[in-house]
Design an enzyme around this catalytic site. Sequence first.
Site, short mmCIF file in Angstrom:
data_model
loop_
_atom_site.label_atom_id
_atom_site.label_comp_id
_atom_site.label_asym_id
_atom_site.label_seq_id
_atom_site.Cartn_x
_atom_site.Cartn_y
_atom_site.Cartn_z
N HIS A 66 35.63 40.26 46.18
CA HIS A 66 35.10 41.30 45.63
C HIS A 66 34.03 41.85 46.26
O HIS A 66 32.92 41.81 45.75
CB HIS A 66 34.73 41.16 44.14
CG HIS A 66 35.61 40.90 42.82
ND1 HIS A 66 35.55 40.66 41.58
CD2 HIS A 66 37.04 41.35 43.11
CE1 HIS A 66 36.73 40.58 40.94
NE2 HIS A 66 37.60 41.26 41.57
N HIS A 102 49.52 42.80 37.54
CA HIS A 102 47.94 43.38 37.57
C HIS A 102 48.03 43.96 38.94
O HIS A 102 48.46 43.33 40.13
CB HIS A 102 47.15 42.31 37.44
CG HIS A 102 45.69 42.39 37.82
ND1 HIS A 102 45.14 43.63 37.58
CD2 HIS A 102 44.82 41.76 38.36
CE1 HIS A 102 43.49 43.53 37.80
NE2 HIS A 102 43.59 42.38 38.45
N GLU A 162 45.42 44.71 40.82
CA GLU A 162 44.47 44.64 41.92
C GLU A 162 44.99 44.12 43.28
O GLU A 162 45.88 43.60 43.37
CB GLU A 162 43.19 43.59 41.53
CG GLU A 162 41.99 43.45 42.08
CD GLU A 162 40.96 42.85 41.51
OE1 GLU A 162 41.29 42.30 40.22
OE2 GLU A 162 39.79 43.17 41.84
N ASP A 174 44.23 41.96 45.56
CA ASP A 174 44.86 40.63 45.82
C ASP A 174 46.04 40.30 45.32
O ASP A 174 46.61 39.15 45.87
CB ASP A 174 43.76 39.83 45.24
CG ASP A 174 43.38 39.84 43.79
OD1 ASP A 174 43.40 41.01 43.34
OD2 ASP A 174 42.70 38.63 43.42
N HIS A 215 41.64 41.23 33.62
CA HIS A 215 40.26 41.79 33.43
C HIS A 215 40.49 43.06 33.82
O HIS A 215 39.44 43.79 33.82
CB HIS A 215 39.42 41.05 34.19
CG HIS A 215 39.77 41.09 35.61
ND1 HIS A 215 38.64 41.66 36.39
CD2 HIS A 215 40.91 40.86 36.62
CE1 HIS A 215 39.43 41.31 37.90
NE2 HIS A 215 40.48 41.19 37.72
N ASP A 270 45.68 36.70 36.40
CA ASP A 270 44.25 36.19 36.73
C ASP A 270 43.78 35.15 35.55
O ASP A 270 42.92 34.25 35.94
CB ASP A 270 43.15 37.43 36.84
CG ASP A 270 43.19 38.04 38.05
OD1 ASP A 270 43.36 37.35 39.18
OD2 ASP A 270 42.77 39.33 38.14
N TYR A 295 34.86 30.76 37.60
CA TYR A 295 35.76 31.86 37.50
C TYR A 295 35.77 32.65 36.21
O TYR A 295 35.70 33.80 36.08
CB TYR A 295 37.35 31.46 37.77
CG TYR A 295 38.44 32.50 37.92
CD1 TYR A 295 38.74 33.04 39.14
CD2 TYR A 295 39.11 33.03 36.81
CE1 TYR A 295 39.97 33.77 39.28
CE2 TYR A 295 40.00 34.04 36.86
CZ TYR A 295 40.20 34.35 38.22
OH TYR A 295 41.32 35.32 38.21
N HIS A 326 45.83 32.54 40.77
CA HIS A 326 44.94 31.98 41.63
C HIS A 326 44.77 30.64 41.13
O HIS A 326 44.69 30.23 39.99
CB HIS A 326 43.55 32.72 41.43
CG HIS A 326 43.37 34.03 41.77
ND1 HIS A 326 43.57 34.57 42.99
CD2 HIS A 326 43.04 35.02 41.02
CE1 HIS A 326 43.30 35.68 43.22
NE2 HIS A 326 43.05 36.26 41.79
FE1 FEO Z 1 42.09 40.85 39.16
FE2 FEO Z 1 42.96 38.36 41.13
O1 FEO Z 1 42.63 40.27 40.84
#
Ligand code: FEO
Length: 394
Positions: free
Chosen positions: A23, A79, A81, A83, A145, A164, A192, A225
């Site tokens: 981030h 999701h 995002e 990543d 999130h 996530d 995390y 992750h």
């Molecule tokens: Fe919310 Fe691992 O991206």
Amino acid sequence: MSKKINEYVTWVGKIDWELKKFHGDEFTTIKGSSYNSYLIRDEKNVLIDTVWLPYDKEFVANLKKEIDLQKIDYIIINHGEVDHSGALVELMREIPNTPIYCTANAVKSLKGQYHQEWNFVPVKTGDTLNIGKHTLTFIEAPMLHWPDTMFTYMDKENILFSNDAFGQHYATESLYADKVNQAELYEEAIKYYANIVAPFGMFVTKKIQEIQQMHIPIDMICTSHGVIWRENPMQIVQKYLEWASAYQENQITIIYDTMWNNTRKMAEAIAKGIYEQDKQITIKLMNMAKEDKTDVLTEVFKSKTILVGSSTVNNGYLFSIAGILELIKGTKLKNKKATAFGSYGWSGEATKQIAEELQKCGFSLINEGIRCQWTPDEQTIQKCIDFGKEIAKA
Ligand code: FEO
């Protein structure tokens, strides 16, 4: 390299040992991370999530070794995002018409980031996708999130692909939670949670309760992750319920920054007072100019009380203290107490200003804080010790 999870599911993600910031500069990932992507082979073949953009070509090349891309029938993006969606552009170049199953909000986030009119199939909670022997069920999980987040559940194998949620920034070749050092794993898991998930605690509790009411067996939680939870996978769900319930340990954290060590001397004297009053309390002193902010926020998350101190400079407080207060405010922590302290030469506004900010962070103030003009002498040190005792009693 891919890793077989069972007869139908293969991990096709990327372990990123080099990742040290996430981030932007917001999150320190000293143990690296992974971007977990999963390939399900049934009568229909399904890819769940991809990897971060810098690894897009490597991801697609490795995926080709695993499966002829033309044989991927569906893509699921839990999701949007970057990543997890970062390799989509590279992948969709090869299979441009493959349907992408995601939430309506993910259609927006994916279009907003990649400006592509892919073959999106928006799904809602309870929608299913039959792929042969197995059926996949989608469960929206907004604000876990991002608004676009969802989970995907695979029946018969009883796997929850949670993206996530329940993850950690933790690089390991071992793949499974039961194969790694447990202290290290939980340290990364709570870090995390504190730094990414904590602002959404009430969504965590509601979503877990909703899934519990669905009475679906869960034998494995495949996160996006870090490690996969397979031995007692509900252990991390239980932890999330604890962490989402105004979590605190018997800990007081003293955060400070200091220009000429006077505020540090105060911090140490306050810590002495706390210890003298209650030897069971874990006390942590963290000089914000030297500590990592991700670690500090994690310690704040664990604390029942925090003290924040700064020298007064230019009628305000020090830069590093402003930064951590902003992070703390965004985390929306509940059921925590706080107070402020600091040294000054003439105007001395910092203590009052920090106390006001702590209130805005949602902490209940124990008192107005303590200030010290110039270098603390023995009498002032004793006042700080007494102040620490008062904090411990509170
Ligand atoms: Fe919310 Fe691992 O991206």
